[in-house]
Design a protein around this motif. Structure first.
Motif, short mmCIF file in Angstrom:
data_model
loop_
_atom_site.label_atom_id
_atom_site.label_comp_id
_atom_site.label_asym_id
_atom_site.label_seq_id
_atom_site.Cartn_x
_atom_site.Cartn_y
_atom_site.Cartn_z
N LEU A 180 0.86 -1.19 0.00
CA LEU A 180 0.00 0.00 0.00
C LEU A 180 0.90 1.24 0.00
CD1 LEU A 180 -2.57 -1.31 2.64
CD2 LEU A 180 -2.66 -1.52 0.14
N VAL A 181 1.43 1.54 -1.17
CA VAL A 181 2.48 2.56 -1.26
C VAL A 181 1.95 3.97 -1.50
CG1 VAL A 181 4.20 0.91 -2.06
CG2 VAL A 181 2.82 2.14 -3.73
N SER A 182 0.72 4.09 -1.98
CA SER A 182 0.20 5.42 -2.33
C SER A 182 -0.40 6.11 -1.11
CB SER A 182 -0.87 5.30 -3.42
OG SER A 182 -0.32 4.80 -4.61
N SER A 183 -0.25 7.42 -1.09
CA SER A 183 -0.78 8.22 0.01
C SER A 183 -2.29 8.35 -0.11
CB SER A 183 -0.15 9.61 0.00
OG SER A 183 -0.86 10.49 0.85
N GLU A 184 -3.02 7.83 0.88
CA GLU A 184 -4.47 7.96 0.88
C GLU A 184 -4.89 9.42 1.09
OE1 GLU A 184 -7.84 5.11 2.44
OE2 GLU A 184 -6.85 6.13 4.10
N ARG A 185 -4.17 10.12 1.93
CA ARG A 185 -4.50 11.52 2.16
C ARG A 185 -4.36 12.34 0.89
NH1 ARG A 185 -1.55 15.78 6.38
NH2 ARG A 185 -1.89 17.60 5.05
N ALA A 186 -3.29 12.12 0.14
CA ALA A 186 -3.10 12.85 -1.12
C ALA A 186 -4.20 12.47 -2.11
CB ALA A 186 -1.73 12.55 -1.71
N MET A 187 -4.53 11.18 -2.18
CA MET A 187 -5.60 10.75 -3.09
C MET A 187 -6.89 11.49 -2.78
SD MET A 187 -7.78 7.30 -3.03
CE MET A 187 -6.43 6.18 -2.76
N HIS A 188 -7.26 11.56 -1.51
CA HIS A 188 -8.49 12.23 -1.13
C HIS A 188 -8.43 13.72 -1.44
CE1 HIS A 188 -9.72 8.89 1.94
NE2 HIS A 188 -9.73 8.48 0.69
N ARG A 189 -7.27 14.31 -1.23
CA ARG A 189 -7.13 15.74 -1.54
C ARG A 189 -7.25 15.99 -3.04
NH1 ARG A 189 -2.17 19.61 0.56
NH2 ARG A 189 -2.97 21.59 -0.27
N PHE A 190 -6.68 15.10 -3.83
CA PHE A 190 -6.79 15.25 -5.28
C PHE A 190 -8.25 15.12 -5.71
CE2 PHE A 190 -2.30 13.21 -5.73
CZ PHE A 190 -1.72 14.39 -5.28
N TYR A 191 -8.97 14.14 -5.15
CA TYR A 191 -10.37 13.96 -5.52
C TYR A 191 -11.22 15.17 -5.15
CZ TYR A 191 -10.59 9.12 -7.20
OH TYR A 191 -10.48 7.98 -7.95
N ALA A 192 -10.91 15.80 -4.04
CA ALA A 192 -11.69 16.95 -3.58
C ALA A 192 -11.46 18.18 -4.44
CB ALA A 192 -11.36 17.26 -2.13
N ALA A 193 -10.36 18.21 -5.19
CA ALA A 193 -10.04 19.37 -6.02
C ALA A 193 -10.92 19.41 -7.27
CB ALA A 193 -8.57 19.33 -6.43
N ASP A 194 -11.17 20.61 -7.77
CA ASP A 194 -12.05 20.72 -8.93
C ASP A 194 -11.36 20.35 -10.24
OD1 ASP A 194 -10.41 22.92 -9.25
OD2 ASP A 194 -12.01 24.41 -9.15
N TRP A 195 -10.07 20.04 -10.19
CA TRP A 195 -9.34 19.69 -11.41
C TRP A 195 -9.13 18.19 -11.57
CZ3 TRP A 195 -5.30 17.44 -8.96
CH2 TRP A 195 -4.82 18.03 -7.78
N SER A 196 -9.80 17.37 -10.76
CA SER A 196 -9.60 15.92 -10.86
C SER A 196 -10.82 15.24 -11.45
CB SER A 196 -9.31 15.33 -9.48
OG SER A 196 -10.46 15.40 -8.65
N VAL A 197 -10.56 14.12 -12.13
CA VAL A 197 -11.61 13.25 -12.64
C VAL A 197 -11.28 11.82 -12.22
CG1 VAL A 197 -12.19 14.77 -14.57
CG2 VAL A 197 -10.48 12.96 -14.88
N VAL A 198 -12.21 10.90 -12.47
CA VAL A 198 -12.06 9.52 -12.03
C VAL A 198 -11.58 8.66 -13.20
CG1 VAL A 198 -13.21 7.57 -10.91
CG2 VAL A 198 -14.00 9.91 -10.48
N SER A 199 -10.70 7.70 -12.90
CA SER A 199 -10.26 6.74 -13.90
C SER A 199 -10.08 5.38 -13.24
CB SER A 199 -8.94 7.18 -14.55
OG SER A 199 -7.87 7.10 -13.62
N THR A 200 -9.72 4.37 -14.04
CA THR A 200 -9.40 3.06 -13.46
C THR A 200 -7.94 2.70 -13.62
OG1 THR A 200 -9.78 1.72 -15.45
CG2 THR A 200 -11.71 2.22 -14.08
N ASP A 201 -7.29 3.12 -14.70
CA ASP A 201 -5.96 2.64 -15.06
C ASP A 201 -5.97 1.12 -15.22
OD1 ASP A 201 -3.26 2.77 -15.71
OD2 ASP A 201 -2.57 2.79 -13.64
N GLY A 202 -7.14 0.57 -15.51
CA GLY A 202 -7.27 -0.88 -15.62
C GLY A 202 -7.68 -1.30 -17.01
N GLU A 203 -8.14 -2.54 -17.11
CA GLU A 203 -8.58 -3.07 -18.39
C GLU A 203 -9.74 -4.03 -18.15
OE1 GLU A 203 -5.61 -5.24 -16.42
OE2 GLU A 203 -5.09 -3.49 -17.62
#
Length: 525
Positions: free
Chosen positions: A377-400
């Motif tokens: 679990l290497v990614s910062s959850e706090r940063a992720m949440h802050r990015f989502y709260a910003a008006d410049w973010s959108v949702v993706s999967t990076d999956g297939e």
């Protein structure tokens, strides 16, 4: 005198004969209608509007960010033709959406679906995507794509696809085509040939140029070379989508480089799957946010896509021995190579269960279970949440759109990621309903209309007349991500219906399928 009276009576009779008869509505306000015996106007038969499909009585969250409202959505052919209170109508089918949300189909701006038509782990019907509400995907990301965009899209159109599909041209693939795996800057002739290929890709409908600057050979290109290539997409209205040169120690410098490339080339920048990895770098969050917001304040068009999990693909089902010294034990989740009772526990929790000290937790586990495997679990959850709260973010999967394998153990063995099955339900379950980080309307917008606006998709991403009928109908109280790190391929709960171009492909939660997707080319409707 008698003659005068007779004349006056004659004039009165003439006046009475020449007066027009009263009709309804004539005369002073409030006057009575004509008396008994007056003819009634004929009844007019109003023909009800006819539709192929009506989704009735749902809460429409239209992708604009505006509050949801109760109403109906009418579909004729592949388009939405009416939204609101439809009044009287007839339809071939009516779906009762009472208590459900009716939203635009989710648009995934960073997808690896269809990257390789021959890949056995890519499903042409895109069931994993559609079951979580994704109706449109954009591929060719992270610098990897077919070099001949036109031929690839033509082949995909011929074979058919379950989702609408558009793509970027990958810079890494272009460089490999021209230079192989050679390091160092391109020669003048090599640069000219790469620029020609970029123009050709844009002519064939690519949405822009993508880079994967942590991957070879794309990483061998310097900033100036990238600027030269990205400039070629500017006349076409293209986007520069970049997997940054670093998501960890040099993440601030990598964001600076991406913004510089977009600014010098004069194109919008999409920061792909934005994250900050490794706990020693998590404090860089403020600097990253500041760079993005300062660039936007200065007029630069920048947005980031984000997926809602803490582990990137390279950190899924890895040997504990690789990560034991790199991360604290609470960041290491055991998934394989240990007894069932320890699976799903962090290394810290497992060590406690074994009576070992937390300080040497990973080594204590390896001493007993040398084949132990983890999700880091290497990614910062706090940063992720802050990015989502910003008006410049959108949702993706990076999956297939991976086909579902027979068992969870097999899925883990292939290191499949949860995001391919659960990213959008996770957003609504955890970040909307669970934590209240986003409102329902904000989350829908980040998954639909905002993505369409950034990509220039004029007829998708909203619930309004004239849009293509790409829709998802879900229960906001029960929508849930059923995947876990132990079972990463589980279809979600709470998604009742999914439509692609007017075709129902998920019906009452059940898979119907069908290759009803369209090929999307930049600038086309």
């Amino acid at each position: 005198m008698p003659r005068l009276i007779a004349a006056l009576l004659g004039l009165l009779i003439l006046a009475g004969c020449s007066a027009s008869p009263l009709t309804p509505g004539d005369g002073p306000a409030g006057s009575a209608p004509p008396g008994a015996g007056a003819a009634e106007p004929p009844a007019v038969e109003v023909t009800p509007a006819a539709y192929d499909l009506v989704i009735a009585g749902g809460t429409i969250v239209d992708g604009s960010g505006a509050p949801g409202f109760r109403g109906d959505v009418a579909i004729r052919g592949d388009r939405i033709v009416a939204v609101g209170d439809l009044g009287r109508f007839v339809a071939d089918r009516v779906i009762d959406a009472a208590g459900l949300v009716v939203a635009p189909g989710f648009i995934n701006p960073h997808s690896h679906t269809h990257d390789d038509l021959l890949n056995p782990f890519v499903e042409r019907d895109a069931k994993a995507s559609l079951m979580q509400g994704i109706t449109t995907e954009i591929g060719g990301v992270d610098g990897r794509s077919p070099v001949d965009v036109g031929a690839f899209l033509a082949q995909l159109a011929e074979e058919g696809t379950g989702v609408n599909y558009g793509m970027y041209l990958g810079q890494g693939s272009v460089r490999a085509h021209v230079m192989g795996w050679a390091r160092g800057p391109a020669s003048e002739a090599q640069l000219a040939e790469m620029k020609r290929l970029v123009r050709a890709g844009m002519e064939d409908g690519a949405f822009g140029l993508s880079t994967g600057l942590e991957y070879q050979p794309g990483a061998f290109a310097g900033t100036d070379e990238l600027v030269e290539l990205v400039r070629e997409i500017a006349p076409y209205g293209g986007i520069y989508a970049t997997h940054l040169r670093s998501e960890g120690e040099a993440v601030v410098e990598a964001v600076q480089e991406a913004l510089e490339i977009g600014r010098r080339a004069g194109v919008p920048v999409n920061l792909s799957h934005l994250k900050i990895v490794h706990y020693r770098n998590w404090e860089k969050e403020d600097a990253v946010v500041r760079l993005i917001e300062e660039a936007r304040a200065a007029g630069q068009r920048v947005f980031a896509d984000v997926y809602p999990y803490r582990a990137p693909d390279y950190a899924v089902n890895r040997p504990l021995a690789e990560w034991a010294a790199a991360l604290p034990p609470e960041h290491l989740l055991l998934v394989d190579g240990v007894p069932a009772e320890l699976q799903g526990l962090t290394a810290a929790e497992a060590a406690a269960a074994l009576g070992a000290a937390e300080a040497g937790a990973a080594q204590a586990i390896l001493a007993r279970y040398p084949s132990a495997r983890v999700v880091a679990l290497v990614s910062s959850e706090r940063a992720m949440h802050r990015f989502y709260a910003a008006d410049w973010s959108v949702v993706s999967t990076d999956g297939e759109a991976q086909p579902k394998l027979a068992t969870a153990e097999e899925a883990r063995r292939h290191a499949f990621h949860r995001r391919s099955y659960g990213a959008y339900p996770h957003l609504f379950e955890v970040l909307v309903r669970g934590q209240g980080l986003l409102t329902l309307e904000q989350a829908v917008r980040k998954a639909t209309g905002q993505v369409a606006d950034e990509l220039g998709l004029k007829s998708r991403g909203y619930v309004k007349p004239g849009q293509y009928a790409d829709l998802v109908v879900f229960d906001p109280e029960t929508i849930a991500d059923r995947t876990t790190w132990l079972s990463p391929q589980e279809y979600p709960e709470g998604i009742a219906y999914v439509l692609v171009n007017g075709h129902v492909v998920v019906d009452g939660g059940d898979w119907v399928g069908g290759r009803h997707g369209r090929i999307l080319r930049r600038g086309e409707d």
